[in-house]
Design a protein around this motif. Structure first.
Motif, PDB file in Angstrom:
ATOM      1  N   ILE A 191      -8.103 -13.513   2.149  1.00  0.00           N
ATOM      2  CA  ILE A 191      -8.195 -14.008   3.205  1.00  0.00           C
ATOM      3  C   ILE A 191      -9.181 -15.210   3.461  1.00  0.00           C
ATOM      4  CG2 ILE A 191      -8.505 -14.528   5.881  1.00  0.00           C
ATOM      5  CD1 ILE A 191      -5.843 -12.675   5.060  1.00  0.00           C
ATOM      6  N   LEU A 192     -10.323 -14.492   2.834  1.00  0.00           N
ATOM      7  CA  LEU A 192     -11.429 -15.730   2.560  1.00  0.00           C
ATOM      8  C   LEU A 192     -12.023 -16.032   1.175  1.00  0.00           C
ATOM      9  CD1 LEU A 192     -14.340 -12.728   2.557  1.00  0.00           C
ATOM     10  CD2 LEU A 192     -14.190 -14.480   4.721  1.00  0.00           C
ATOM     11  N   TRP A 193     -10.648 -16.238   0.163  1.00  0.00           N
ATOM     12  CA  TRP A 193     -10.185 -17.195  -0.002  1.00  0.00           C
ATOM     13  C   TRP A 193      -9.520 -18.585   0.174  1.00  0.00           C
ATOM     14  CZ3 TRP A 193     -11.664 -17.999  -5.844  1.00  0.00           C
ATOM     15  CH2 TRP A 193     -10.440 -18.732  -6.260  1.00  0.00           C
ATOM     16  N   MET A 194      -9.056 -18.419   0.945  1.00  0.00           N
ATOM     17  CA  MET A 194      -7.561 -19.396   1.014  1.00  0.00           C
ATOM     18  C   MET A 194      -8.241 -20.075   2.603  1.00  0.00           C
ATOM     19  SD  MET A 194      -3.827 -17.334   1.228  1.00  0.00           S
ATOM     20  CE  MET A 194      -4.871 -15.637   1.919  1.00  0.00           C
ATOM     21  N   ASP A 195      -9.238 -19.023   3.239  1.00  0.00           N
ATOM     22  CA  ASP A 195      -9.749 -19.899   4.482  1.00  0.00           C
ATOM     23  C   ASP A 195     -11.012 -19.351   4.891  1.00  0.00           C
ATOM     24  OD1 ASP A 195      -9.879 -21.038   6.475  1.00  0.00           O
ATOM     25  OD2 ASP A 195      -8.538 -20.060   7.551  1.00  0.00           O
ATOM     26  N   PRO A 196     -12.333 -19.457   3.564  1.00  0.00           N
ATOM     27  CA  PRO A 196     -13.467 -19.497   3.701  1.00  0.00           C
ATOM     28  C   PRO A 196     -14.182 -18.935   5.371  1.00  0.00           C
ATOM     29  CG  PRO A 196     -13.174 -21.297   1.863  1.00  0.00           C
ATOM     30  CD  PRO A 196     -12.468 -20.659   2.977  1.00  0.00           C
ATOM     31  N   LEU A 200       1.288  -0.992  -0.252  1.00  0.00           N
ATOM     32  CA  LEU A 200       0.409   0.203  -0.149  1.00  0.00           C
ATOM     33  C   LEU A 200       0.909   1.678   0.166  1.00  0.00           C
ATOM     34  CD1 LEU A 200      -2.398  -1.136   2.562  1.00  0.00           C
ATOM     35  CD2 LEU A 200      -3.415  -0.422   0.345  1.00  0.00           C
ATOM     36  N   GLY A 201       1.245   1.750  -1.177  1.00  0.00           N
ATOM     37  CA  GLY A 201       2.163   2.798  -1.414  1.00  0.00           C
ATOM     38  C   GLY A 201       2.153   3.640  -2.387  1.00  0.00           C
ATOM     39  N   THR A 202       3.204   3.813  -3.472  1.00  0.00           N
ATOM     40  CA  THR A 202       3.156   4.128  -4.521  1.00  0.00           C
ATOM     41  C   THR A 202       1.804   3.292  -5.440  1.00  0.00           C
ATOM     42  OG1 THR A 202       4.764   5.101  -3.985  1.00  0.00           O
ATOM     43  CG2 THR A 202       4.236   5.468  -7.043  1.00  0.00           C
ATOM     44  N   GLY A 203       2.114   2.227  -5.065  1.00  0.00           N
ATOM     45  CA  GLY A 203       1.235   1.755  -5.578  1.00  0.00           C
ATOM     46  C   GLY A 203       0.359   0.481  -5.474  1.00  0.00           C
ATOM     47  N   THR A 204      -0.501  -0.087  -5.807  1.00  0.00           N
ATOM     48  CA  THR A 204      -1.034  -1.034  -4.833  1.00  0.00           C
ATOM     49  C   THR A 204      -0.952  -2.481  -5.285  1.00  0.00           C
ATOM     50  OG1 THR A 204      -2.699  -1.717  -2.880  1.00  0.00           O
ATOM     51  CG2 THR A 204      -3.202  -1.004  -4.793  1.00  0.00           C
ATOM     52  N   ASN A 205      -1.331  -3.539  -4.220  1.00  0.00           N
ATOM     53  CA  ASN A 205      -1.476  -5.123  -5.132  1.00  0.00           C
ATOM     54  C   ASN A 205      -0.522  -5.678  -3.893  1.00  0.00           C
ATOM     55  OD1 ASN A 205      -0.828  -7.431  -6.877  1.00  0.00           O
ATOM     56  ND2 ASN A 205       1.160  -6.886  -7.889  1.00  0.00           N
ATOM     57  N   ALA A 206      -0.952  -7.484  -4.381  1.00  0.00           N
ATOM     58  CA  ALA A 206      -0.815  -8.610  -3.420  1.00  0.00           C
ATOM     59  C   ALA A 206      -0.521  -9.662  -4.145  1.00  0.00           C
ATOM     60  CB  ALA A 206      -1.941  -8.492  -2.253  1.00  0.00           C
ATOM     61  N   SER A 207       0.020 -10.069  -2.509  1.00  0.00           N
ATOM     62  CA  SER A 207       0.817 -11.610  -3.932  1.00  0.00           C
ATOM     63  C   SER A 207       0.570 -13.064  -2.214  1.00  0.00           C
ATOM     64  CB  SER A 207       1.997 -12.268  -3.509  1.00  0.00           C
ATOM     65  OG  SER A 207       2.841 -11.881  -2.521  1.00  0.00           O
ATOM     66  N   TYR A 208      -0.120 -13.966  -2.558  1.00  0.00           N
ATOM     67  CA  TYR A 208      -0.502 -15.228  -1.730  1.00  0.00           C
ATOM     68  C   TYR A 208       0.221 -16.591  -1.874  1.00  0.00           C
ATOM     69  CZ  TYR A 208      -4.361 -16.691  -4.684  1.00  0.00           C
ATOM     70  OH  TYR A 208      -5.524 -17.027  -5.774  1.00  0.00           O
ATOM     71  N   PRO A 209      -0.257 -18.260  -1.382  1.00  0.00           N
ATOM     72  CA  PRO A 209       0.213 -19.064  -1.502  1.00  0.00           C
ATOM     73  C   PRO A 209      -1.164 -19.752  -2.279  1.00  0.00           C
ATOM     74  CG  PRO A 209       0.877 -18.138   0.615  1.00  0.00           C
ATOM     75  CD  PRO A 209       0.106 -17.397   0.211  1.00  0.00           C
ATOM     76  N   GLU A 210      -0.613 -19.886  -3.203  1.00  0.00           N
ATOM     77  CA  GLU A 210      -1.954 -21.166  -4.073  1.00  0.00           C
ATOM     78  C   GLU A 210      -1.829 -22.354  -3.978  1.00  0.00           C
ATOM     79  OE1 GLU A 210      -5.214 -21.389  -4.731  1.00  0.00           O
ATOM     80  OE2 GLU A 210      -6.124 -19.357  -5.333  1.00  0.00           O
TER      81      GLU A 210
END
Ligand code: GLC
Length: 441
Positions: A374-379, A210-220
């Motif tokens: 979070i809900l996607w990984m752990d509903p 959450l800075g100049t841009g915004t994005n995320a990653s997670y283990p799938e």
């Protein structure tokens, strides 16, 4: 001051619980399409790396490119979750650096790496591995390559889109006579942030910028990456760079539309333009401009600072928003700095309210996106989760963290307590070293 006008604007920036829930639903649908290779605003890019074990070790050079600064670092991983930055050079990037030719940009960076090696007396004969954090959407077929899909955050250097940025960097290093560096890992900053926190915290499964841009990653789970076309069967889980800044199913205001039309990538990065630091100042200016034109601010006088983009950014928005003094002196000072010496108390109050809705909506959308993953990984949110967050909005904006917590609470109830927000300051650099170490081991 016409209060109804401002109240109407405030309402258009609010996200009631029902629309937050809708956003989460469409986030899931876009994630699913992105993972199966369908048309989606979420690219869901495989990062070709999984979570670290925590015992990775070694000494690495790190290059971190993707925001208003770029950094060259030496990072030492000691295993047991210990990572130290032993040397660092940080440089600001000027508009001309990011909008010229790609060759100039990479030559500039390679030159700074060369200087770094000399300043810190790293012998040209000593072979070194480099972790390269490149914070833009890229198509990877392996951890050691990635072609730029498109620039974001108003970068536009020519001749880079569609090219492998590792080859571009390596060629530039050769041109500078640096022959002892091998790029061992190429990764997004969200991946770096997640790896850095995951090195010490087993519960960390979301890396957010959450800075100049915004994005995320997670283990799938790799079985869910249905678009997988790689030759080798990958490990059970792989990190996904979501590129959530491009999510385009959010309710937009006229100001968002105006802002978008003036950007170099109009129609893209819709969510980023509503959330990230690069754009918050401009949204604030566009709302103020509207009020000035309707004679509802500064008695209709148009200060030069509001007539054109670029005079105030996220820092000004945050500093004005947090002024709780009775006379709003801090806002007055900032306005004076912008050439507006005669603001009334009511003007300053309106500016504060504008800054607040812009900031709060940013935190709200950011929270909806985090909750969606979070809900996607752990509903049912049965496990504990740590979200590693880096970037100036989270780190430097007073109250931003508080808002995220509040929105998580409203959305998830008591289960929100199972989600820890952890600042991962400069995590992407350490994460790049961890990625290089995973690949080397
Ligand atoms: C932009 C980039 C993305 C990066 C983010 C944060 O959204 O496209 O790759 O992670 O900014 O720096």
């Amino acid at each position: 001051m016409d209060n109804r006008l401002l109240s109407r604007i405030e309402r258009s920036f609010k996200l009631p619980l029902s629309s937050t829930k809708k956003i989460i639903k469409s986030f899931h649908s876009e994630m699913s399409k992105g993972l199966s290779g369908g048309k989606s605003s979420l690219a869901m890019l495989p990062a070709f790396i999984g979570m670290p074990a925590g015992d990775e070790a070694g000494r690495f050079i790190v290059l971190d490119l993707g925001g208003t600064n770029f950094r060259v670092q030496e990072v030492v991983l000691e295993g047991g979750g210990k990572a130290q930055v032993t040397a660092e050079n940080r440089f600001g990037l000027k508009k001309k650096d990011i909008t010229g030719t790609g060759k100039e940009l990479f030559d500039f960076i390679a030159g700074k790496i060369k200087d770094f090696m000399q300043i810190y007396k790293i012998s040209p004969n000593e072979k070194r591995c480099l972790g390269f954090t490149f914070s833009f959407p890229m198509d990877q077929t392996d951890i050691t390559n990635g072609s730029l899909i498109r620039w974001t955050k108003e970068f536009s250097a020519t001749g880079v889109v569609g090219r492998d940025v590792v080859s571009l960097l390596e060629s530039a290093l050769k041109r500078k006579g640096v022959n002892n560096i091998r790029v061992a890992a190429l990764l997004n900053d969200t991946v770096g942030t997640l790896l850095a926190k995951g090195y010490t915290d087993r519960e960390c499964d979301l890396g957010v910028i959450l800075g100049t841009g915004t994005n995320a990653s997670y283990p799938e789970d790799t079985v869910k990456i249905r678009k997988w076309r790689g030759a080798k069967k990958p490990a059970r889980r792989m990190l996904i760079n979501m590129e959530w800044g491009n999510f385009n199913k959010l309710p937009r205001t006229v100001y968002d539309e105006r802002l978008d039309r003036a950007t170099s990538n109009s129609g893209m990065q819709t969510m980023e333009k509503m959330v990230s630091g690069f754009y918050l100042g401009e949204i604030t200016r566009l709302i103020s401009l509207d009020l000035i034109k309707k004679k509802a601010l500064f008695s209709g006088d148009m200060p030069a600072a509001f007539a054109r983009p670029g005079r105030f950014g996220a820092r000004e928005v945050f500093n004005m928003e947090r002024d709780n003094s009775k006379r709003l002196n801090e806002i007055g000072k900032i306005l004076t700095g912008l050439g507006i010496s005669r603001s009334t108390h009511s003007d300053r109050g309106s500016i504060k309210r504008i800054c607040r809705v812009v900031k709060v909506r940013s935190a709200h959308i950011g929270t909806a996106a985090m909750a969606a993953v979070i809900l996607w990984m752990d509903p049912k949110i049965e496990r504990r989760h740590t979200i590693a967050i880096d970037g100036s909005l989270f780190e430097k904006s007073p109250g931003y963290r508080k808002y995220i917590k509040l929105f998580l609470r409203n959305l998830l109830g008591i289960k929100a307590d199972r989600i820890k927000l952890a600042l991962a300051n400069g995590g992407s650099g350490k994460g790049a070293a961890i990625a290089a170490a995973i690949i080397n081991s």
